[in-house]
Design a protein around this motif. Structure first.
Motif, PDB file in Angstrom:
ATOM      1  N   GLN A   4     -22.495 123.311  53.314  1.00  0.00           N
ATOM      2  CA  GLN A   4     -23.534 122.580  53.993  1.00  0.00           C
ATOM      3  C   GLN A   4     -24.415 122.602  53.030  1.00  0.00           C
ATOM      4  OE1 GLN A   4     -23.625 120.550  56.617  1.00  0.00           O
ATOM      5  NE2 GLN A   4     -21.305 120.903  56.707  1.00  0.00           N
ATOM      6  N   TYR A   5     -24.706 123.818  52.643  1.00  0.00           N
ATOM      7  CA  TYR A   5     -25.909 123.949  51.722  1.00  0.00           C
ATOM      8  C   TYR A   5     -25.920 123.073  50.339  1.00  0.00           C
ATOM      9  CZ  TYR A   5     -29.190 126.460  48.642  1.00  0.00           C
ATOM     10  OH  TYR A   5     -30.224 126.808  47.913  1.00  0.00           O
ATOM     11  N   GLU A   6     -24.564 122.762  49.842  1.00  0.00           N
ATOM     12  CA  GLU A   6     -24.596 121.985  48.654  1.00  0.00           C
ATOM     13  C   GLU A   6     -24.732 120.651  49.068  1.00  0.00           C
ATOM     14  OE1 GLU A   6     -21.719 123.896  45.520  1.00  0.00           O
ATOM     15  OE2 GLU A   6     -20.555 123.804  47.435  1.00  0.00           O
ATOM     16  N   MET A   7     -24.528 120.211  50.001  1.00  0.00           N
ATOM     17  CA  MET A   7     -24.751 118.927  50.682  1.00  0.00           C
ATOM     18  C   MET A   7     -26.075 118.477  51.131  1.00  0.00           C
ATOM     19  SD  MET A   7     -21.509 117.635  53.137  1.00  0.00           S
ATOM     20  CE  MET A   7     -21.934 118.504  54.484  1.00  0.00           C
ATOM     21  N   ILE A   8     -27.068 119.636  51.628  1.00  0.00           N
ATOM     22  CA  ILE A   8     -28.260 119.553  51.797  1.00  0.00           C
ATOM     23  C   ILE A   8     -29.049 119.637  50.596  1.00  0.00           C
ATOM     24  CG2 ILE A   8     -30.146 120.120  53.358  1.00  0.00           C
ATOM     25  CD1 ILE A   8     -27.977 118.406  54.774  1.00  0.00           C
ATOM     26  N   VAL A   9     -29.085 120.680  49.942  1.00  0.00           N
ATOM     27  CA  VAL A   9     -29.698 120.949  48.881  1.00  0.00           C
ATOM     28  C   VAL A   9     -29.586 120.460  47.815  1.00  0.00           C
ATOM     29  CG1 VAL A   9     -30.894 123.074  47.787  1.00  0.00           C
ATOM     30  CG2 VAL A   9     -30.304 123.439  50.195  1.00  0.00           C
ATOM     31  N   ASP A  10     -28.341 120.576  47.063  1.00  0.00           N
ATOM     32  CA  ASP A  10     -27.837 120.088  45.801  1.00  0.00           C
ATOM     33  C   ASP A  10     -28.512 121.361  44.635  1.00  0.00           C
ATOM     34  OD1 ASP A  10     -26.491 118.580  44.121  1.00  0.00           O
ATOM     35  OD2 ASP A  10     -27.879 116.862  43.812  1.00  0.00           O
ATOM     36  N   LEU A  12     -32.185 120.706  43.421  1.00  0.00           N
ATOM     37  CA  LEU A  12     -33.085 120.558  44.366  1.00  0.00           C
ATOM     38  C   LEU A  12     -33.344 119.190  44.832  1.00  0.00           C
ATOM     39  CD1 LEU A  12     -35.363 123.448  43.653  1.00  0.00           C
ATOM     40  CD2 LEU A  12     -33.484 123.453  45.162  1.00  0.00           C
ATOM     41  N   SER A  13     -32.638 118.062  44.136  1.00  0.00           N
ATOM     42  CA  SER A  13     -32.928 116.835  44.083  1.00  0.00           C
ATOM     43  C   SER A  13     -33.197 116.220  45.691  1.00  0.00           C
ATOM     44  CB  SER A  13     -32.217 115.743  43.315  1.00  0.00           C
ATOM     45  OG  SER A  13     -30.694 115.969  43.771  1.00  0.00           O
ATOM     46  N   ASN A  14     -32.132 116.790  46.289  1.00  0.00           N
ATOM     47  CA  ASN A  14     -32.282 116.213  47.952  1.00  0.00           C
ATOM     48  C   ASN A  14     -33.550 116.576  48.684  1.00  0.00           C
ATOM     49  OD1 ASN A  14     -29.939 114.857  47.445  1.00  0.00           O
ATOM     50  ND2 ASN A  14     -28.728 116.304  48.205  1.00  0.00           N
ATOM     51  N   ILE A  15     -34.199 117.897  48.218  1.00  0.00           N
ATOM     52  CA  ILE A  15     -35.220 118.383  48.940  1.00  0.00           C
ATOM     53  C   ILE A  15     -36.516 118.435  48.430  1.00  0.00           C
ATOM     54  CG2 ILE A  15     -33.719 119.834  50.446  1.00  0.00           C
ATOM     55  CD1 ILE A  15     -34.924 122.279  48.760  1.00  0.00           C
ATOM     56  N   ILE A  16     -36.504 117.858  47.052  1.00  0.00           N
ATOM     57  CA  ILE A  16     -38.027 117.805  46.337  1.00  0.00           C
ATOM     58  C   ILE A  16     -38.746 116.684  47.250  1.00  0.00           C
ATOM     59  CG2 ILE A  16     -38.888 116.858  44.147  1.00  0.00           C
ATOM     60  CD1 ILE A  16     -36.844 118.253  42.758  1.00  0.00           C
ATOM     61  N   PRO A  17     -38.114 115.537  47.581  1.00  0.00           N
ATOM     62  CA  PRO A  17     -39.053 114.509  48.333  1.00  0.00           C
ATOM     63  C   PRO A  17     -39.810 115.098  49.681  1.00  0.00           C
ATOM     64  CG  PRO A  17     -36.978 113.605  47.592  1.00  0.00           C
ATOM     65  CD  PRO A  17     -36.973 115.110  47.436  1.00  0.00           C
ATOM     66  N   VAL A  18     -39.050 116.049  50.453  1.00  0.00           N
ATOM     67  CA  VAL A  18     -39.543 116.498  51.516  1.00  0.00           C
ATOM     68  C   VAL A  18     -40.337 117.894  51.445  1.00  0.00           C
ATOM     69  CG1 VAL A  18     -37.431 115.456  52.721  1.00  0.00           C
ATOM     70  CG2 VAL A  18     -37.171 117.996  52.170  1.00  0.00           C
ATOM     71  N   LEU A  19     -40.401 118.401  50.366  1.00  0.00           N
ATOM     72  CA  LEU A  19     -41.167 119.721  50.342  1.00  0.00           C
ATOM     73  C   LEU A  19     -42.163 119.669  49.146  1.00  0.00           C
ATOM     74  CD1 LEU A  19     -38.319 122.482  50.290  1.00  0.00           C
ATOM     75  CD2 LEU A  19     -39.527 121.707  52.173  1.00  0.00           C
ATOM     76  N   THR A  20     -43.318 120.322  49.446  1.00  0.00           N
ATOM     77  CA  THR A  20     -44.417 120.407  48.359  1.00  0.00           C
ATOM     78  C   THR A  20     -43.858 121.176  47.129  1.00  0.00           C
ATOM     79  OG1 THR A  20     -45.487 122.543  49.219  1.00  0.00           O
ATOM     80  CG2 THR A  20     -46.122 120.553  50.307  1.00  0.00           C
ATOM     81  N   ASN A  38     -32.172 129.287  46.255  1.00  0.00           N
ATOM     82  CA  ASN A  38     -31.410 128.373  45.719  1.00  0.00           C
ATOM     83  C   ASN A  38     -30.646 128.828  44.527  1.00  0.00           C
ATOM     84  OD1 ASN A  38     -30.321 125.713  45.466  1.00  0.00           O
ATOM     85  ND2 ASN A  38     -31.274 125.809  43.688  1.00  0.00           N
ATOM     86  N   ASP A  39     -31.462 129.808  43.422  1.00  0.00           N
ATOM     87  CA  ASP A  39     -30.958 130.334  42.351  1.00  0.00           C
ATOM     88  C   ASP A  39     -29.897 131.288  42.843  1.00  0.00           C
ATOM     89  OD1 ASP A  39     -32.537 128.658  40.958  1.00  0.00           O
ATOM     90  OD2 ASP A  39     -34.115 130.278  40.341  1.00  0.00           O
ATOM     91  N   PHE A  86     -32.905 115.434  55.685  1.00  0.00           N
ATOM     92  CA  PHE A  86     -32.847 116.376  54.618  1.00  0.00           C
ATOM     93  C   PHE A  86     -33.913 117.471  55.355  1.00  0.00           C
ATOM     94  CE2 PHE A  86     -31.298 113.270  51.536  1.00  0.00           C
ATOM     95  CZ  PHE A  86     -29.822 114.027  51.443  1.00  0.00           C
ATOM     96  N   LEU A  87     -34.840 117.143  55.851  1.00  0.00           N
ATOM     97  CA  LEU A  87     -35.849 118.456  56.171  1.00  0.00           C
ATOM     98  C   LEU A  87     -35.116 118.956  57.314  1.00  0.00           C
ATOM     99  CD1 LEU A  87     -38.507 119.764  55.933  1.00  0.00           C
ATOM    100  CD2 LEU A  87     -39.724 118.063  57.442  1.00  0.00           C
ATOM    101  N   LYS A  88     -34.800 118.065  58.393  1.00  0.00           N
ATOM    102  CA  LYS A  88     -34.247 118.695  59.727  1.00  0.00           C
ATOM    103  C   LYS A  88     -32.976 119.545  59.358  1.00  0.00           C
ATOM    104  CE  LYS A  88     -31.372 116.865  63.192  1.00  0.00           C
ATOM    105  NZ  LYS A  88     -30.716 115.520  63.509  1.00  0.00           N
ATOM    106  N   ASN A  89     -32.061 118.977  58.399  1.00  0.00           N
ATOM    107  CA  ASN A  89     -30.934 119.749  58.140  1.00  0.00           C
ATOM    108  C   ASN A  89     -31.417 121.069  57.239  1.00  0.00           C
ATOM    109  OD1 ASN A  89     -28.336 118.621  59.218  1.00  0.00           O
ATOM    110  ND2 ASN A  89     -29.701 116.908  58.479  1.00  0.00           N
ATOM    111  N   LEU A  90     -32.261 121.064  56.412  1.00  0.00           N
ATOM    112  CA  LEU A  90     -32.799 122.170  55.516  1.00  0.00           C
ATOM    113  C   LEU A  90     -33.210 123.251  56.595  1.00  0.00           C
ATOM    114  CD1 LEU A  90     -33.324 123.654  52.841  1.00  0.00           C
ATOM    115  CD2 LEU A  90     -35.606 122.282  52.777  1.00  0.00           C
ATOM    116  N   LYS A  91     -34.055 122.756  57.525  1.00  0.00           N
ATOM    117  CA  LYS A  91     -34.503 123.856  58.371  1.00  0.00           C
ATOM    118  C   LYS A  91     -33.221 124.414  58.926  1.00  0.00           C
ATOM    119  CE  LYS A  91     -37.727 124.498  62.262  1.00  0.00           C
ATOM    120  NZ  LYS A  91     -38.510 123.847  63.012  1.00  0.00           N
TER     121      LYS A  91
END
Length: 143
Positions: free
Chosen positions: A52-58, A61-69, A80-81, A17-22
């Protein structure tokens, strides 16, 4: 052993998720004229990018909450909003299938918000970004 495997799987998911978010943020921060280099010919660029955005971020934000502060999520939230506010607009329904949309004022806001987050994170655009798909297989061709 099972706990170790679950832990390893979670780290792999976080890396994914972090790699794809970047990649996604870097792509959205690119000038529109460069976006076509990331996708197969004849792609609907706005649609591919938002898929791609919807697949990675959701949306939540549930997909990226674990990888970002928490602070990084706070900085990411405006992008996102805004993207999700555009996705639900009925007057833009056909725009996602029109490559000229990447030159619109709406897309420019996406571009600027992505650049802001990219700068906040210290993620410099590596041009050229690798294409979204490393290999394209045309299933309807005879070759």
């Amino acid at each position: 052993m099972r706990k170790l495997q679950l832990f390893i799987n979670r780290i792999i998911d976080m890396d994914y998720f972090l790699k794809n978010l970047k990649w996604l943020v870097n792509a959205l921060a690119l000038e529109p004229t460069l976006l076509h280099t990331l996708l197969p010919p004849n792609s609907y660029i706005p649609n591919e990018m938002t898929d791609q955005y919807e697949m990675i971020v959701d949306e939540d934000l549930s997909n990226i909450i674990p990888v970002l502060t928490t602070e990084q999520i706070k900085q990411f939230k405006p992008l996102n909003d805004y993207i999700y506010s555009l996705l639900v607009r009925e007057d833009l329904a056909d725009s996602w299938y029109d490559n000229d949309f990447i030159y619109s004022p709406e897309w420019n806001v996406i571009h600027m918000l992505a650049k802001d987050f990219e700068q906040y994170m210290g993620w410099q655009i590596s041009e050229p970004l690798p294409p979204l798909y490393s290999e394209i297989i045309y299933v309807d061709s005879e070759n």
